[in-house]
Scaffold this motif. Structure first.
Motif, mmCIF file in Angstrom:
data_model
loop_
_atom_site.group_PDB
_atom_site.id
_atom_site.type_symbol
_atom_site.label_atom_id
_atom_site.label_comp_id
_atom_site.label_asym_id
_atom_site.label_seq_id
_atom_site.Cartn_x
_atom_site.Cartn_y
_atom_site.Cartn_z
ATOM 1 N N PHE A 120 0.847 -1.178 0.000
ATOM 2 C CA PHE A 120 0.000 0.000 0.000
ATOM 3 C C PHE A 120 0.891 1.240 0.000
ATOM 4 N N MET A 121 0.309 2.339 -0.426
ATOM 5 C CA MET A 121 0.983 3.633 -0.401
ATOM 6 C C MET A 121 -0.081 4.667 -0.104
ATOM 7 N N TYR A 122 0.268 5.688 0.668
ATOM 8 C CA TYR A 122 -0.719 6.697 1.001
ATOM 9 C C TYR A 122 -0.074 8.053 1.203
ATOM 10 N N SER A 123 -0.906 9.077 1.069
ATOM 11 C CA SER A 123 -0.531 10.441 1.404
ATOM 12 C C SER A 123 -1.577 10.936 2.395
ATOM 13 N N TYR A 124 -1.175 11.805 3.307
ATOM 14 C CA TYR A 124 -2.123 12.391 4.246
ATOM 15 C C TYR A 124 -1.526 13.635 4.874
ATOM 16 N N TYR A 125 -2.372 14.388 5.557
ATOM 17 C CA TYR A 125 -1.948 15.572 6.283
ATOM 18 C C TYR A 125 -1.939 15.258 7.764
ATOM 19 N N ASP A 126 -0.897 15.631 8.454
ATOM 20 C CA ASP A 126 -0.857 15.543 9.911
ATOM 21 C C ASP A 126 -1.807 16.616 10.426
ATOM 22 N N ILE A 127 -2.826 16.241 11.214
ATOM 23 C CA ILE A 127 -3.824 17.230 11.641
ATOM 24 C C ILE A 127 -3.212 18.338 12.502
ATOM 25 N N SER A 128 -2.049 18.077 13.120
ATOM 26 C CA SER A 128 -1.396 19.134 13.896
ATOM 27 C C SER A 128 -0.573 20.055 13.001
ATOM 28 N N LYS A 129 -0.284 19.616 11.758
ATOM 29 C CA LYS A 129 0.481 20.425 10.798
ATOM 30 C C LYS A 129 -0.129 20.251 9.400
ATOM 31 N N PRO A 130 -1.334 20.783 9.172
ATOM 32 C CA PRO A 130 -2.026 20.508 7.908
ATOM 33 C C PRO A 130 -1.347 21.070 6.667
ATOM 34 N N GLU A 131 -0.330 21.907 6.844
ATOM 35 C CA GLU A 131 0.342 22.444 5.658
ATOM 36 C C GLU A 131 1.307 21.447 5.035
ATOM 37 N N GLY A 132 1.657 20.397 5.736
ATOM 38 C CA GLY A 132 2.623 19.429 5.219
ATOM 39 C C GLY A 132 1.999 18.094 4.878
ATOM 40 N N VAL A 133 2.294 17.608 3.687
ATOM 41 C CA VAL A 133 1.801 16.304 3.259
ATOM 42 C C VAL A 133 2.812 15.244 3.684
ATOM 43 N N LEU A 134 2.330 14.171 4.268
ATOM 44 C CA LEU A 134 3.169 13.034 4.637
ATOM 45 C C LEU A 134 2.866 11.883 3.693
ATOM 46 N N ILE A 135 3.882 11.072 3.411
ATOM 47 C CA ILE A 135 3.723 9.947 2.486
ATOM 48 C C ILE A 135 4.293 8.702 3.140
ATOM 49 N N GLY A 136 3.543 7.591 3.037
ATOM 50 C CA GLY A 136 3.992 6.332 3.599
ATOM 51 C C GLY A 136 3.758 5.188 2.645
ATOM 52 N N GLN A 137 4.496 4.112 2.886
ATOM 53 C CA GLN A 137 4.393 2.932 2.030
ATOM 54 C C GLN A 137 4.770 1.723 2.867
ATOM 55 N N GLY A 138 4.195 0.580 2.516
ATOM 56 C CA GLY A 138 4.544 -0.643 3.222
ATOM 57 C C GLY A 138 3.784 -1.842 2.683
ATOM 58 N N SER A 139 3.785 -2.880 3.496
ATOM 59 C CA SER A 139 3.078 -4.106 3.124
ATOM 60 C C SER A 139 1.864 -4.248 4.039
ATOM 61 N N TYR A 140 0.918 -5.065 3.596
ATOM 62 C CA TYR A 140 -0.272 -5.279 4.415
ATOM 63 C C TYR A 140 -0.791 -6.691 4.209
ATOM 64 N N VAL A 141 -1.596 -7.111 5.176
ATOM 65 C CA VAL A 141 -2.310 -8.373 5.096
ATOM 66 C C VAL A 141 -3.774 -8.051 5.365
ATOM 67 N N PHE A 142 -4.661 -8.560 4.510
ATOM 68 C CA PHE A 142 -6.103 -8.371 4.655
ATOM 69 C C PHE A 142 -6.755 -9.732 4.747
ATOM 70 N N SER A 143 -7.511 -9.951 5.825
ATOM 71 C CA SER A 143 -8.193 -11.224 6.010
ATOM 72 C C SER A 143 -9.441 -11.022 6.850
ATOM 73 N N ASP A 144 -10.574 -11.447 6.336
ATOM 74 C CA ASP A 144 -11.851 -11.401 7.057
ATOM 75 C C ASP A 144 -12.145 -10.035 7.668
ATOM 76 N N GLY A 145 -11.883 -8.968 6.911
ATOM 77 C CA GLY A 145 -12.188 -7.628 7.398
ATOM 78 C C GLY A 145 -11.138 -7.031 8.312
ATOM 79 N N ASN A 146 -10.073 -7.756 8.568
ATOM 80 C CA ASN A 146 -8.989 -7.250 9.419
ATOM 81 C C ASN A 146 -7.777 -6.903 8.567
ATOM 82 N N VAL A 147 -7.162 -5.771 8.868
ATOM 83 C CA VAL A 147 -5.995 -5.296 8.137
ATOM 84 C C VAL A 147 -4.845 -5.129 9.113
#
Length: 136
Positions: A60-87
């Motif tokens: 997965f990869m995502y971008s988001y704003y830190d609510i304490s610093k909304p002027e800066g975009v943060l970006i993250g990436q990693g691996s995930y496991v999805f099973s029966d509605g659990n991530v």
């Protein structure tokens, strides 16, 4: 020549079957945009452009704003496991180096048509509730 065509057709058919079964088995795959967010039950005004999250088969990869610093975009990436509605997401790369190696586990629920999903993620005593809308 006909044998090659038959083998190619079988390969294409089996590949399409596998991909369609994988997509049905994992409705999380695709691109998502944040639609709603609450921090400790208080609605958060979403900055523009909206946060985006993309799930592939195992990453997965995502971008988001830190609510304490909304002027800066943060970006993250990693691996995930999805099973029966659990991530379970494991951060392997992030613009905030302190988050690398963190694991976040949460339950998600999809709307009936799979066009949105809701999740709640705990950060210690703080709770983040989100609704994500499918982009593709």
């Amino acid at each position: 020549m006909i044998k090659k065509f038959i083998y190619a057709f079988k390969f294409a058919f089996l590949t399409l079957m596998f991909l369609s079964q994988h997509a049905v088995a994992n409705p999380l795959m695709g691109a998502w945009e944040i639609a709603e967010s609450k921090w400790n039950n208080e609605k958060v005004k979403l900055p523009e452009p909206r946060a985006v999250k993309i799930y592939s088969a195992e990453n997965f990869m995502y971008s988001y704003y830190d609510i304490s610093k909304p002027e800066g975009v943060l970006i993250g990436q990693g691996s995930y496991v999805f099973s029966d509605g659990n991530v379970s997401e494991t951060i392997s790369n992030h613009s905030n180096k302190e988050l690398i190696g963190e694991v976040y586990k949460f339950e998600i629920s999809f709307s009936e048509d799979k066009s949105t999903f809701s999740q709640t993620v705990m950060f210690g005593e703080n709770k983040l509730d989100e609704v994500w809308r499918r982009l593709d």
